[in-house]
Motif scaffolding. Structure first.
Motif, PDB file in Angstrom:
ATOM      1  N   GLY A 122       0.756  -1.247   0.158  1.00  0.00           N
ATOM      2  CA  GLY A 122       0.015   0.056  -0.195  1.00  0.00           C
ATOM      3  C   GLY A 122       0.897   1.364   0.207  1.00  0.00           C
ATOM      4  O   GLY A 122       0.670   2.147  -0.902  1.00  0.00           O
ATOM      5  N   TYR A 123       1.803   1.291   0.724  1.00  0.00           N
ATOM      6  CA  TYR A 123       2.742   2.637   0.688  1.00  0.00           C
ATOM      7  C   TYR A 123       3.514   2.674  -0.639  1.00  0.00           C
ATOM      8  O   TYR A 123       3.769   3.890  -0.956  1.00  0.00           O
ATOM      9  CB  TYR A 123       3.846   2.208   2.077  1.00  0.00           C
ATOM     10  CG  TYR A 123       3.117   2.823   3.440  1.00  0.00           C
ATOM     11  CD1 TYR A 123       1.867   3.213   3.497  1.00  0.00           C
ATOM     12  CD2 TYR A 123       4.033   2.727   4.434  1.00  0.00           C
ATOM     13  CE1 TYR A 123       1.400   3.540   4.645  1.00  0.00           C
ATOM     14  CE2 TYR A 123       3.343   3.384   5.663  1.00  0.00           C
ATOM     15  CZ  TYR A 123       2.061   3.615   5.771  1.00  0.00           C
ATOM     16  OH  TYR A 123       1.668   4.009   7.098  1.00  0.00           O
ATOM     17  N   LEU A 124       3.909   1.616  -1.043  1.00  0.00           N
ATOM     18  CA  LEU A 124       4.509   1.632  -2.459  1.00  0.00           C
ATOM     19  C   LEU A 124       3.507   2.342  -3.328  1.00  0.00           C
ATOM     20  O   LEU A 124       3.885   3.027  -4.298  1.00  0.00           O
ATOM     21  CB  LEU A 124       4.803   0.382  -2.956  1.00  0.00           C
ATOM     22  CG  LEU A 124       6.353  -0.424  -2.072  1.00  0.00           C
ATOM     23  CD1 LEU A 124       6.570  -1.710  -2.558  1.00  0.00           C
ATOM     24  CD2 LEU A 124       7.562   0.741  -2.274  1.00  0.00           C
ATOM     25  N   LEU A 125       2.282   1.892  -3.356  1.00  0.00           N
ATOM     26  CA  LEU A 125       1.324   2.517  -4.429  1.00  0.00           C
ATOM     27  C   LEU A 125       1.224   4.043  -3.947  1.00  0.00           C
ATOM     28  O   LEU A 125       1.131   4.776  -5.061  1.00  0.00           O
ATOM     29  CB  LEU A 125       0.141   1.963  -4.351  1.00  0.00           C
ATOM     30  CG  LEU A 125      -0.146   0.600  -5.085  1.00  0.00           C
ATOM     31  CD1 LEU A 125      -1.636  -0.131  -4.782  1.00  0.00           C
ATOM     32  CD2 LEU A 125      -0.148   1.015  -6.592  1.00  0.00           C
ATOM     33  N   LEU A 126       1.062   4.334  -2.726  1.00  0.00           N
ATOM     34  CA  LEU A 126       0.954   5.702  -2.409  1.00  0.00           C
ATOM     35  C   LEU A 126       2.295   6.503  -2.987  1.00  0.00           C
ATOM     36  O   LEU A 126       2.216   7.699  -3.179  1.00  0.00           O
ATOM     37  CB  LEU A 126       0.812   6.056  -0.962  1.00  0.00           C
ATOM     38  CG  LEU A 126      -0.514   5.474  -0.276  1.00  0.00           C
ATOM     39  CD1 LEU A 126      -0.547   5.625   1.088  1.00  0.00           C
ATOM     40  CD2 LEU A 126      -1.908   6.476  -1.062  1.00  0.00           C
ATOM     41  N   GLY A 127       3.352   5.808  -2.738  1.00  0.00           N
ATOM     42  CA  GLY A 127       4.536   6.495  -2.895  1.00  0.00           C
ATOM     43  C   GLY A 127       4.835   6.765  -4.652  1.00  0.00           C
ATOM     44  O   GLY A 127       5.854   7.418  -5.141  1.00  0.00           O
ATOM     45  N   LEU A 128       4.377   5.771  -5.333  1.00  0.00           N
ATOM     46  CA  LEU A 128       4.707   5.960  -6.792  1.00  0.00           C
ATOM     47  C   LEU A 128       3.469   6.197  -7.852  1.00  0.00           C
ATOM     48  O   LEU A 128       3.785   6.194  -9.100  1.00  0.00           O
ATOM     49  CB  LEU A 128       5.093   4.321  -7.205  1.00  0.00           C
ATOM     50  CG  LEU A 128       6.341   3.903  -6.266  1.00  0.00           C
ATOM     51  CD1 LEU A 128       6.571   2.267  -6.763  1.00  0.00           C
ATOM     52  CD2 LEU A 128       7.708   4.722  -6.794  1.00  0.00           C
ATOM     53  N   SER A 129       2.331   6.779  -7.245  1.00  0.00           N
ATOM     54  CA  SER A 129       1.267   6.885  -8.064  1.00  0.00           C
ATOM     55  C   SER A 129       0.980   8.441  -7.900  1.00  0.00           C
ATOM     56  O   SER A 129       1.112   9.208  -6.868  1.00  0.00           O
ATOM     57  CB  SER A 129       0.007   5.966  -7.686  1.00  0.00           C
ATOM     58  OG  SER A 129       0.233   4.879  -7.602  1.00  0.00           O
TER      59      SER A 129
END
Length: 412
Positions: free
Chosen positions: A91-98
């Motif tokens: 989830g954090y990766l999606l927030l950081g890369l989107s």
């Protein structure tokens, strides 16, 4: 988060659980308090849309706690906690890369689902450890939960500071840093969490839905859900008040540090005080404090904010009263759950408690989030959203007064 090698196959070691709360809260508070500002300032969403996204994030966590607790009861806490870390990292990766809304919503929901997996498992393990401690004449179960809250707040001190340090680079680097922290926690917990006893697979589990066939327990978790809804307003309503007062992102970190310092200093004394006074007094009083927090902001919402630090006075009152109310409510409320559950399906009972809170946050944020747009600028109409927020915990205070008159006896 370090322990001796034999704890891998022994009963849960309370300091490991406390350390987990510390690290998890660093990762949480470094990211989530800044999400509303990112949605409003960078993605230009309206108040109701921000409330919906934050409500979905909270519902994905709190609303799924029942599933997480049931999985913990069935498969053991260790594997469920580790899976929760993996999901929150995603989830954090999606927030950081989107940079578009759909993956941001998905990332926010995944961060919540991750918490839904690991949080009830840790609470159930801590309840078991606290029960053993209390039977041995040592620290009580409620005091272990109070200590857990202190450790969590230590993380909540460091989390916003970490987020504030990285906020100059934008929200997304903060989210990526949060994912890195959970990756480190995943590795440590893999080697230190105790494995589920082999006999657990042979136990006949009571179906999780039996949790809801207890009318008094259902009434309790419905009333208790106002706590999570109210405390969640630190992420939705507090940024609105800061905007009205001319503050911004740079003020969030110090305000969350204030909340954490209050918990670190006062949680244990208040836990001992609460144990003397009993749930019948403490729970209604705690919810009245939550209500007074919003009423205090309503007193200032229509006025033009003064210059200097005094413009932050309503925010300080909001933080202080919500935090003191939380310190009274949470250890006592958590301690009551085994009295409803006995020794059956503790994870599912803790999950049901949090799931009901998630439903309250999703519904409340959706219904009241749009009203908060009226509180962005000083006006007579800016008072109405805060009075509406104050009404929710006030009703729960009345309900808790009635529910606590006929509590089940302690199951120690």
């Amino acid at each position: 988060m370090f322990t001796r090698s034999q704890t891998r196959t022994s009963a849960p070691w309370p300091p490991l659980l406390l350390g987990s709360n510390l690290v998890f809260n660093i990762g949480f508070y470094a990211v989530v308090p800044f999400l509303a500002l990112f949605l409003r300032d960078d993605m230009l969403l309206s108040g109701w849309a921000i409330g919906l996204v934050l409500g979905l994030r909270t519902f994905s966590q709190q609303g799924m706690f029942l599933l997480g607790g049931a999985l913990s009861d069935r498969f053991g806490a260790r594997i469920v906690i580790l899976c929760g870390c993996v999901v929150r990292i995603a989830g954090y990766l999606l927030l950081g890369l989107s940079d578009t809304l759909t993956p941001v919503i998905l990332g926010a929901c995944l961060t919540g689902i991750g918490g839904a997996l690991f949080s009830p498992s840790i609470e159930a393990l801590l309840a078991q450890a606290g029960t053993h401690s209390e039977k041995a004449g040592k620290r009580s179960r409620a005091e272990w939960f109070a200590l857990s809250a202190v450790c969590a707040e230590l993380g909540a001190v460091l989390g916003p500071l970490l987020g504030s340090l990285l906020s100059g680079y934008g929200f997304q680097p903060v989210a990526l840093a949060g994912s890195g922290l959970f990756m480190a926690a995943l590795v440590v917990l893999f080697f230190t969490l105790p494995a589920a006893p082999k006999r657990a697979a042979e136990l006949k589990m009571v179906p999780w839905w039996e949790t809801f066939r207890q009318p008094r327990f259902v009434a309790f978790i419905v009333a208790y859900s106002a706590y999570l809804f109210s405390y969640n307003q630190l992420y939705l309503a507090l940024p609105v008040e800061l905007r009205r007062a001319g503050g911004g992102e740079q003020d969030l970190g110090p305000l969350f540090v204030l909340a954490s310092v209050l918990v670190i200093v006062l949680q244990m004394p208040l836990a001992r005080f609460s144990r003397r006074m009993g749930a019948r007094i403490i729970l209604p009083a705690g919810f009245l404090l939550l209500s007074s927090a919003f009423a205090a902001v309503a007193m200032f919402a229509w006025t033009v904010p003064p210059e200097g630090w005094m413009r932050l006075l309503p925010s300080v009152l909001l933080i202080t009263l919500l935090t003191v109310g939380q310190m009274l409510i949470v250890p006592v409320g958590m301690d009551l759950i085994p009295r409803f559950a006995g020794q059956h399906n503790l994870g599912a009972h803790y999950g049901a408690l949090s799931s009901m809170g998630g439903i309250a946050v999703l519904a409340g944020n959706f219904l009241l989030g749009g009203l908060l747009d009226d509180a962005l600028v000083p006006s007579p109409g800016a008072v109405i959203p805060w009075l509406a927020l104050a009404a929710v915990p006030f009703l729960s205070a009345l309900a808790m007064w009635r529910i606590c008159r006929q509590l089940p006896p302690p199951a120690i």
